[in-house]
Design a protein around this motif. Sequence first.
Motif, mmCIF file in Angstrom:
data_model
loop_
_atom_site.group_PDB
_atom_site.id
_atom_site.type_symbol
_atom_site.label_atom_id
_atom_site.label_comp_id
_atom_site.label_asym_id
_atom_site.label_seq_id
_atom_site.Cartn_x
_atom_site.Cartn_y
_atom_site.Cartn_z
ATOM 1 N N LYS A 50 -2.210 -5.546 19.876
ATOM 2 C CA LYS A 50 -3.634 -5.862 19.863
ATOM 3 C C LYS A 50 -4.350 -5.121 18.742
ATOM 4 O O LYS A 50 -5.264 -5.649 18.103
ATOM 5 N N THR A 51 -3.905 -3.902 18.470
ATOM 6 C CA THR A 51 -4.551 -3.089 17.434
ATOM 7 C C THR A 51 -4.267 -3.606 16.025
ATOM 8 O O THR A 51 -4.911 -3.169 15.074
ATOM 9 N N ASP A 52 -3.293 -4.514 15.883
ATOM 10 C CA ASP A 52 -2.977 -5.072 14.566
ATOM 11 C C ASP A 52 -3.886 -6.227 14.186
ATOM 12 O O ASP A 52 -3.789 -6.736 13.061
ATOM 13 N N ASN A 53 -4.742 -6.639 15.102
ATOM 14 C CA ASN A 53 -5.611 -7.778 14.810
ATOM 15 C C ASN A 53 -6.535 -7.466 13.633
ATOM 16 O O ASN A 53 -7.096 -6.374 13.535
ATOM 17 N N ARG A 54 -6.633 -8.448 12.709
ATOM 18 C CA ARG A 54 -7.480 -8.367 11.517
ATOM 19 C C ARG A 54 -7.011 -7.318 10.515
ATOM 20 O O ARG A 54 -7.771 -6.925 9.631
ATOM 21 N N LYS A 55 -5.765 -6.895 10.607
ATOM 22 C CA LYS A 55 -5.231 -5.949 9.628
ATOM 23 C C LYS A 55 -4.482 -6.690 8.531
ATOM 24 O O LYS A 55 -4.039 -7.818 8.709
ATOM 25 N N SER A 56 -4.328 -6.013 7.374
ATOM 26 C CA SER A 56 -3.628 -6.589 6.229
ATOM 27 C C SER A 56 -2.410 -5.731 5.913
ATOM 28 O O SER A 56 -2.475 -4.492 5.965
ATOM 29 N N PHE A 57 -1.312 -6.399 5.566
ATOM 30 C CA PHE A 57 -0.061 -5.732 5.220
ATOM 31 C C PHE A 57 0.178 -5.920 3.724
ATOM 32 O O PHE A 57 0.103 -7.041 3.208
ATOM 33 N N LEU A 58 0.469 -4.819 3.025
ATOM 34 C CA LEU A 58 0.529 -4.806 1.566
ATOM 35 C C LEU A 58 1.958 -4.556 1.093
ATOM 36 O O LEU A 58 2.628 -3.639 1.569
ATOM 37 N N CYS A 59 2.417 -5.410 0.147
ATOM 38 C CA CYS A 59 3.721 -5.209 -0.498
ATOM 39 C C CYS A 59 3.481 -4.783 -1.937
ATOM 40 O O CYS A 59 2.738 -5.444 -2.680
ATOM 41 N N VAL A 60 4.110 -3.693 -2.350
ATOM 42 C CA VAL A 60 3.892 -3.103 -3.678
ATOM 43 C C VAL A 60 5.166 -3.206 -4.500
ATOM 44 O O VAL A 60 6.254 -2.856 -4.021
ATOM 45 N N LEU A 61 5.043 -3.705 -5.750
ATOM 46 C CA LEU A 61 6.158 -3.798 -6.701
ATOM 47 C C LEU A 61 5.927 -2.805 -7.822
ATOM 48 O O LEU A 61 4.840 -2.755 -8.402
ATOM 49 N N LYS A 62 6.974 -2.038 -8.146
ATOM 50 C CA LYS A 62 6.901 -1.061 -9.227
ATOM 51 C C LYS A 62 8.063 -1.275 -10.182
ATOM 52 O O LYS A 62 9.187 -1.541 -9.766
ATOM 53 N N SER A 63 7.763 -1.134 -11.505
ATOM 54 C CA SER A 63 8.785 -1.280 -12.536
ATOM 55 C C SER A 63 8.433 -0.376 -13.706
ATOM 56 O O SER A 63 7.243 -0.164 -14.010
ATOM 57 N N ASP A 64 9.469 0.140 -14.379
ATOM 58 C CA ASP A 64 9.244 0.979 -15.554
ATOM 59 C C ASP A 64 8.641 0.191 -16.707
ATOM 60 O O ASP A 64 8.072 0.777 -17.633
ATOM 61 N N MET A 65 8.753 -1.121 -16.655
ATOM 62 C CA MET A 65 8.231 -1.972 -17.721
ATOM 63 C C MET A 65 6.767 -2.342 -17.513
ATOM 64 O O MET A 65 6.169 -3.022 -18.342
ATOM 65 N N LEU A 66 6.168 -1.914 -16.404
ATOM 66 C CA LEU A 66 4.777 -2.237 -16.094
ATOM 67 C C LEU A 66 3.913 -0.991 -16.225
ATOM 68 O O LEU A 66 4.330 0.101 -15.825
ATOM 69 N N MET A 67 2.738 -1.186 -16.784
ATOM 70 C CA MET A 67 1.812 -0.069 -16.898
ATOM 71 C C MET A 67 1.289 0.357 -15.535
ATOM 72 O O MET A 67 0.997 1.530 -15.303
ATOM 73 N N SER A 68 1.144 -0.591 -14.614
ATOM 74 C CA SER A 68 0.680 -0.293 -13.262
ATOM 75 C C SER A 68 1.431 -1.186 -12.280
ATOM 76 O O SER A 68 2.046 -2.187 -12.668
ATOM 77 N N SER A 69 1.370 -0.820 -11.035
ATOM 78 C CA SER A 69 2.091 -1.570 -10.018
ATOM 79 C C SER A 69 1.382 -2.891 -9.718
ATOM 80 O O SER A 69 0.196 -3.063 -9.987
ATOM 81 N N ARG A 70 2.127 -3.802 -9.130
ATOM 82 C CA ARG A 70 1.586 -5.068 -8.660
ATOM 83 C C ARG A 70 1.698 -5.104 -7.138
ATOM 84 O O ARG A 70 2.487 -4.361 -6.544
ATOM 85 N N ASN A 71 0.936 -6.002 -6.533
ATOM 86 C CA ASN A 71 1.020 -6.104 -5.076
ATOM 87 C C ASN A 71 0.626 -7.497 -4.612
ATOM 88 O O ASN A 71 -0.045 -8.249 -5.332
ATOM 89 N N CYS A 72 1.059 -7.812 -3.411
ATOM 90 C CA CYS A 72 0.635 -9.003 -2.699
ATOM 91 C C CYS A 72 0.411 -8.588 -1.245
ATOM 92 O O CYS A 72 0.854 -7.518 -0.824
ATOM 93 N N SER A 73 -0.303 -9.413 -0.497
ATOM 94 C CA SER A 73 -0.638 -9.025 0.871
ATOM 95 C C SER A 73 -0.583 -10.215 1.798
ATOM 96 O O SER A 73 -0.675 -11.375 1.374
ATOM 97 N N ILE A 74 -0.457 -9.909 3.062
ATOM 98 C CA ILE A 74 -0.529 -10.885 4.151
ATOM 99 C C ILE A 74 -1.608 -10.401 5.109
ATOM 100 O O ILE A 74 -1.537 -9.291 5.623
#
Length: 473
Positions: A201-225
């Motif tokens: 019940k406590t998970d209602n209206r929450k967002s889950f974040l996936c983070v991608l990191k690479s040495d070739m990127l200046m900053s990380s990328r992410n997507c969410s559900i």
Amino acid sequence: MFTRHKRYFIHVEIAVFVCFVINSLATRISQHPVDVTVREGDKVELSCKIRRLRENQEVWWYKNTLELSHGRVILQDPVYSRYTVTSFPDGLTSIYVLQIYPTTRSDNGVYTCKIVSDADIVLESENASVIILEVPRQRYPECRAEQDTFIVNDLVSLNCSTEIIQPTVSLSWSLDNTIVDSEIYITDKIKTIQYKFRAKKTDNRKSFLCVLKSDMLMSSRNCSIGPVNMLYKPTVKIHSTSNTVIAGREVFIACNSDANPLVREYKWKISPDMPHKYVHIDKESTQVLRIVNISTDQNNTIVSCTAENEVGSGFDQVKLFVEGKEQVKESHPENLPENVSSVGISLPLPILIACAITSIVLILITVIVPLYFLCICKKGRETEAELNVPINITEMQEILQPDYYFEPRDRVLPRVPDNDRQFTWKKHIGVQVPDDNYDIASTSYMYLTLNEPKRSRHIEHYRHYHTLNPMRF
């Protein structure tokens, strides 16, 4: 004469000299291309330095076993539109440079330059490896879930994917800025991490974040559900004005709930049953119950509320405690003493009202009306006496209230009768006295007395203007 051994050494030296001369005059590669490692999108340059290149010879570049160029001409293939070959003559030396820009991950491979004469390969350089450090494509990371809506206690699986490249990339799931444990799966050059959990019940209206990191990127990328929609049955809580009620009063009971989706129906139950005329339920929300005229017979009554939605139902109840109130003792004829009469106690209400109205009318007639006529007569006699007695200037100090009371702008000029009819014409005119701060000496206050004017006389003889001392009425 030379001996046999001496002649042998002479022949060897001549052969070495001839070979040296031939080699110095022959075509050869003096500088080979070297290995290169660059970031995807950067430029690659491979150089091949050739000495004494003949006119019937060309330099061809190869990628693995695939021909890329003939001389400075790139083969007409869209794949190689990013490739160029340039040459720089330097005396007996020629430099051929293969340039690739911008690089892509498809440019990974082994490159060589070869000297070709009449379609025959005369010489070829050492191999040079080109390694492209790959940047994750813009579409990654890629988040997906089986569905957007979950029911509490369901098993939820969230997936986050990226491609397998060099250098490798890292993926992680996080909730409320905290990394959660995930499982890794690799299929068909795709790397996936999966986060599984039981819906709460406590998970209602929450967002889950996936983070991608690479040495070739200046900053990380992410997507969410999310925010995810967690469905759960109602949690019911009853609130009442008071659990302890005094008999004869009313009590309000509200049924509050927390549910997703919202409650579609509230059901009330009273045990033991209570007559419907004492129970009122709000028609719009059915969320408020009102009980009126509660009695001690309803002591320990249990009121329960059930709330329902598409997922399930919730329940709560409250017990009411009814306290008795002090009863007012009524007098009955059988309880009266023998010498006390009960006549008049049970008179009807209309008779009592009629008696009250009659009493009021009698009072008006016997008291108020005579007083009214007495005041009218007295005032009439005083008015008649005033008309027959001329007013002298010395009597001004005794006047309490004039007929006209105002503050003129300049002076008082009342209208004087202009006919021959004899009558008593007399008016009292007063002016308002200013306060003590006003300059009284700068204002004249006039008083006019006119009495029985006639045409045969000079009217001016009866006009007396007096300057009066200020006085307050």
